[in-house]
Motif scaffolding. Sequence first.
Motif, short mmCIF file in Angstrom:
data_model
loop_
_atom_site.label_atom_id
_atom_site.label_comp_id
_atom_site.label_asym_id
_atom_site.label_seq_id
_atom_site.Cartn_x
_atom_site.Cartn_y
_atom_site.Cartn_z
N PRO A 214 -4.85 -14.62 60.22
CA PRO A 214 -6.29 -14.35 60.27
C PRO A 214 -6.79 -13.72 58.98
O PRO A 214 -6.02 -13.23 58.15
CB PRO A 214 -6.41 -13.37 61.45
CG PRO A 214 -5.07 -12.68 61.50
CD PRO A 214 -4.07 -13.71 61.10
N GLY A 215 -8.09 -13.72 58.87
CA GLY A 215 -8.76 -13.16 57.69
C GLY A 215 -9.68 -14.18 57.07
O GLY A 215 -10.90 -13.97 57.02
N PRO A 216 -9.14 -15.31 56.58
CA PRO A 216 -10.02 -16.36 56.06
C PRO A 216 -10.82 -17.01 57.18
O PRO A 216 -10.49 -16.90 58.37
CB PRO A 216 -9.03 -17.37 55.44
CG PRO A 216 -7.78 -16.59 55.20
CD PRO A 216 -7.73 -15.57 56.30
N ARG A 217 -11.87 -17.72 56.80
CA ARG A 217 -12.58 -18.61 57.73
C ARG A 217 -11.96 -19.99 57.59
O ARG A 217 -11.83 -20.51 56.48
CB ARG A 217 -14.07 -18.65 57.40
CG ARG A 217 -14.88 -19.58 58.31
CD ARG A 217 -16.37 -19.36 58.12
NE ARG A 217 -16.84 -19.77 56.80
CZ ARG A 217 -17.34 -20.98 56.53
NH1 ARG A 217 -17.43 -21.89 57.49
NH2 ARG A 217 -17.76 -21.27 55.32
N GLY B 196 -3.24 -26.04 55.34
CA GLY B 196 -2.08 -26.09 56.22
C GLY B 196 -2.08 -24.95 57.22
O GLY B 196 -3.08 -24.69 57.89
N THR B 197 -0.96 -24.25 57.31
CA THR B 197 -0.81 -23.20 58.32
C THR B 197 -1.56 -21.92 57.96
O THR B 197 -1.59 -20.99 58.76
CB THR B 197 0.67 -22.85 58.54
OG1 THR B 197 1.22 -22.31 57.33
CG2 THR B 197 1.47 -24.08 58.97
N GLY B 198 -2.12 -21.83 56.75
CA GLY B 198 -2.94 -20.68 56.39
C GLY B 198 -2.22 -19.54 55.71
O GLY B 198 -2.82 -18.51 55.40
N ARG B 199 -0.93 -19.72 55.41
CA ARG B 199 -0.19 -18.61 54.79
C ARG B 199 -0.76 -18.22 53.43
O ARG B 199 -0.94 -17.03 53.14
CB ARG B 199 1.29 -18.98 54.66
CG ARG B 199 2.03 -19.09 55.96
CD ARG B 199 3.50 -19.41 55.76
NE ARG B 199 3.70 -20.70 55.11
CZ ARG B 199 4.89 -21.29 55.01
NH1 ARG B 199 5.97 -20.68 55.47
NH2 ARG B 199 5.01 -22.47 54.42
N ALA C 196 -4.32 -28.94 64.54
CA ALA C 196 -3.17 -28.13 64.96
C ALA C 196 -2.88 -27.05 63.91
O ALA C 196 -2.61 -25.89 64.26
CB ALA C 196 -1.94 -29.02 65.16
N MET C 197 -2.93 -27.42 62.65
CA MET C 197 -2.70 -26.43 61.59
C MET C 197 -3.79 -25.36 61.59
O MET C 197 -3.51 -24.17 61.44
CB MET C 197 -2.66 -27.14 60.23
CG MET C 197 -1.42 -27.98 59.99
SD MET C 197 0.02 -26.93 59.72
CE MET C 197 1.19 -28.12 59.06
N ALA D 231 -3.40 -21.37 62.09
CA ALA D 231 -3.84 -20.45 61.04
C ALA D 231 -4.74 -19.36 61.60
O ALA D 231 -4.61 -18.18 61.22
CB ALA D 231 -4.55 -21.23 59.94
N ARG D 232 -5.66 -19.74 62.47
CA ARG D 232 -6.61 -18.75 63.01
C ARG D 232 -5.90 -17.65 63.79
O ARG D 232 -6.31 -16.49 63.77
CB ARG D 232 -7.64 -19.45 63.89
CG ARG D 232 -8.59 -20.36 63.11
CD ARG D 232 -9.59 -21.04 64.02
NE ARG D 232 -10.42 -21.99 63.26
CZ ARG D 232 -10.42 -23.30 63.44
NH1 ARG D 232 -9.65 -23.84 64.40
NH2 ARG D 232 -11.17 -24.08 62.69
N VAL D 233 -4.80 -18.01 64.46
CA VAL D 233 -4.08 -17.03 65.28
C VAL D 233 -3.08 -16.24 64.45
O VAL D 233 -3.00 -15.01 64.56
CB VAL D 233 -3.36 -17.76 66.45
CG1 VAL D 233 -2.44 -16.79 67.20
CG2 VAL D 233 -4.37 -18.37 67.40
#
Length: 261
Positions: A81-84, A48-51, A71-72, A76-78
């Motif tokens: 950040p941290g994960p790939r 999802g959004t990467g949280r 879109a998710m 997440a990348r912005v």
Amino acid sequence: MTSGNLLTDDPRLYEARFPDPERLAGRWAEDCLRRHGAGSRVLDLGCGTGRDAAHLHAAGRRVVGADLSEAMLAHARVHHPGPRYVRGDLRGFALGEGVFDAVVCLDSALLNCHGNDDLDGCLASCRRALAPGGVLVAEMRNGAYFLGREALLARPVVNRFAWQGTSYRSTTTLYVDRAAQLLRRTRVWSADDGRRPVEQHSAWRLLLPQELRYFLTVHGFSVLALHDGPGPRTEPPWREGDLPGTAADADRLHVVARLDA
């Protein structure tokens, strides 16, 4: 009226509607990983959004977040950040063989595997991606909870929230498709900013506890824990130090399984 998914099409709105300031889901997942001695390489499947992926990264894990929504992933990348972050379909993915020590699949992402072939594809992909002894941690709706609870499906439910000066209203109707073993949802979103209402259709597999245990066993996993709570979305919610329960009666289901060596 247009069709679409108002929340997943706008990840910022998704996070406003489902805030998790305490990173409860990520902390619960990290606790499961620590409790069962998982290594540092983690795949967050359906990130999802990467949280949650970002929380696991901050806890010292080497994290890859995979999701089908561009879109998710862009959000997440912005913002986390941290994960790939990579695009991947949980129903079947190829991210390397034996390259992860754990797979985390939260917030009912696993239930997007609507058919048996989908679920087989997901678990087979997890098996390939995990090193021997790797751990699978998943959290989802409990299909058994909806057995005989017709009152949950008898009436539309209205929710409202405000974000950046706009008021949003959702009207949600659930029904059980018994032939497909799915919980289907129709949700109509409206806003007071003049946009047209959006009608969203989605569904989750009604996965029963013993059915989940069977699928995991067939794919070479040993189930270490299978319970309804406490968890990040239970009431009361999980807190540090809480031990897993043994019942599977409530509306959430939590599973930890280890890939047999």
